[in-house]
Scaffold this active site. Structure first.
Site, PDB file in Angstrom:
ATOM      1  N   TYR A  71      42.264  29.208  41.038  1.00  0.00           N
ATOM      2  CA  TYR A  71      41.867  28.100  41.911  1.00  0.00           C
ATOM      3  C   TYR A  71      42.876  26.966  41.734  1.00  0.00           C
ATOM      4  O   TYR A  71      44.074  27.206  41.611  1.00  0.00           O
ATOM      5  CB  TYR A  71      40.410  27.709  41.623  1.00  0.00           C
ATOM      6  CG  TYR A  71      39.760  27.003  42.785  1.00  0.00           C
ATOM      7  CD1 TYR A  71      39.685  27.615  44.036  1.00  0.00           C
ATOM      8  CD2 TYR A  71      39.247  25.720  42.652  1.00  0.00           C
ATOM      9  CE1 TYR A  71      39.110  26.972  45.118  1.00  0.00           C
ATOM     10  CE2 TYR A  71      38.659  25.069  43.725  1.00  0.00           C
ATOM     11  CZ  TYR A  71      38.600  25.698  44.956  1.00  0.00           C
ATOM     12  OH  TYR A  71      38.040  25.066  46.033  1.00  0.00           O
ATOM     13  N   LYS A 112      27.062  51.060  55.167  1.00  0.00           N
ATOM     14  CA  LYS A 112      28.414  51.359  55.634  1.00  0.00           C
ATOM     15  C   LYS A 112      29.447  50.827  54.649  1.00  0.00           C
ATOM     16  O   LYS A 112      30.500  51.448  54.433  1.00  0.00           O
ATOM     17  CB  LYS A 112      28.653  50.748  57.023  1.00  0.00           C
ATOM     18  CG  LYS A 112      27.875  51.386  58.153  1.00  0.00           C
ATOM     19  CD  LYS A 112      28.196  52.857  58.325  1.00  0.00           C
ATOM     20  CE  LYS A 112      29.535  53.124  58.952  1.00  0.00           C
ATOM     21  NZ  LYS A 112      29.557  53.092  60.396  1.00  0.00           N
TER      22      LYS A 112
END
Length: 401
Positions: free
Chosen positions: A37, A92
């Site tokens: 970050y 999925k």
């Protein structure tokens, strides 16, 4: 415990849902945090700002697919709404990761208006390397996919249409080889003219099938019909037949994408020698293999069920189509890429099946023939045969390589 109870327990415990995000990079120290970050993350931000292609170098975009639905046509359950479609979209995601090592965010969009849906998908598309549309009702699904393909420069694929088509095309080629029939000489009848039926018809036409007839709830789609939508127009045939019983006469192939028990076994007697029947309604097919073989012993059967031979399972298609497309960084999944996937599947079926696959399905032998015209989903060579075929087709079509 019943299967239904076990399914609910599976989805709830030990933690609700089926997918999660796992960090790819170490983040155990203050220095790691400064890289992951602020301030380190500013460097890839600047690089992507200068050149958008750098997103493929510094983020997960190149291996990330959005599985997106509005829940208007979920499995055989109909319009369940967006939220209720989430278990399917998560499922999925598991299949993408398991079979092709592709990461997925499932996104359920609570919009039934096609244009609003399109605008939403287009707005979030920069996040992803590809878009898998799922469980969107026809005919809106055609318009949505076509529009998004024109607007976006990443693959957009409606699996309910094309995933089934890729596997049907592979199985059909192999079945025809077994019965020694030429693809340009056969008559094919579809029961079901929705998303999957139309896509299957288009793909097998590209393979060389000339004599194709579609039947919907009102009968045969022939040129006397004045109620066909714009997507059905290309398949209005010259026949005077108006019913399935009439059009099935002398057919070589029946492909069902409709509902349970809609193909009477007596109709099989009207078909030519060595009929090929793909009865793909789920969970109950248009006709079962047991019913079919009670009247004809020369039939080659495929269904959508795992407890019969020759299961047409979309997991044989979509993970590897996207794997090949992502690896080639293709701007879309084209007809040529789908044909390449079908050819890869058809070729793999003729190879000797490894012991790991036999063990997974608890069988002693799987050999190319009437009961084995399509590979099994747990065949470890699918990535090599299918994804690589798709990748090479994409490189040739889009980049001349």
């Amino acid at each position: 415990m019943s299967l239904n109870d076990e399914a609910l327990n599976y989805h709830e415990h030990p933690r609700p849902g089926k997918i999660e995000i796992v960090s790819r990079k170490q983040c155990d120290t203050a220095y790691d945090l400064s890289l992951a970050y602020s301030p380190g993350v500013a460097e890839p931000v600047r690089a992507i700002q200068d050149d958008k292609d750098n997103a493929y170098r510094y983020t997960n975009k190149g291996n990330l697919v959005a599985v997106i639905s509005n829940g208007t046509a979920v499995l055989g359950l109909g319009d369940t709404g967006a939220l209720a479609s989430k278990p399917v979209m998560e499922g999925k995601g598991i299949l993408f990761k398991k079979f092709a090592d592709i990461d997925v965010y499932d996104i359920e969009i609570d919009l039934s208006d096609p244009d609003q849906f399109i605008e939403t998908v287009a707005a979030i598309a920069p996040t992803f390397g590809g878009i898998n549309l799922e469980d969107i009702k026809a005919p809106e699904c055609f318009y949505i996919e076509d529009t998004l393909k024109k607007r976006l420069n990443i693959p957009v694929f409606h699996d309910d249409q094309h995933g089934t088509a890729v596997i049907v095309a592979a199985g059909l080629q192999n079945a025809l080889e077994i019965v020694n029939k030429k693809i340009d000489d056969i008559k094919v009848v579809f029961l079901g003219a929705g998303a999957a039926g139309l896509s299957c018809a288009r793909l097998i036409r590209h393979l060389g099938v000339n004599d194709i007839h579609l039947v919907d709830r009102k009968g045969v789609l022939n040129k006397s019909r004045d109620d066909a939508n714009i997507y059905n127009q290309e398949f209005l045939s010259d026949t005077k037949a108006t019913t399935l019983e009439e059009i099935i006469e002398d057919a070589d192939v029946f492909i069902g994408l409709s509902g349970a028990n809609l193909f009477p076994k007596e109709y099989l007697l009207k078909m030519k020698r060595d009929p090929i029947v793909f009865a793909l309604a789920n969970p109950d097919p248009e006709i079962t293999p047991v019913e079919a073989r009670s009247v004809r012993n020369d039939v080659i059967m495929a269904t959508g069920r795992s407890d019969y031979a020759n299961q047409v399972n979309n997991v044989l298609g979509f993970p590897f189509l996207f794997r090949g497309a992502l690896d080639a960084r293709a701007p879309q999944i084209s007809m040529n890429m789908m044909l390449a996937a079908s050819e890869g599947l058809a070729k793999l079926t003729k190879e000797e099946v490894p012991q790991s696959v036999l063990d997974a399905y608890q069988v002693k032998e799987l050999k190319f023939g009437p009961d084995y015209i399509i590979p099994k989903p747990f065949d470890p060579r699918l990535k090599e045969y299918v994804a690589e075929s798709v990748r090479l087709a994409a490189l040739k079509e889009f980049y001349g390589k």
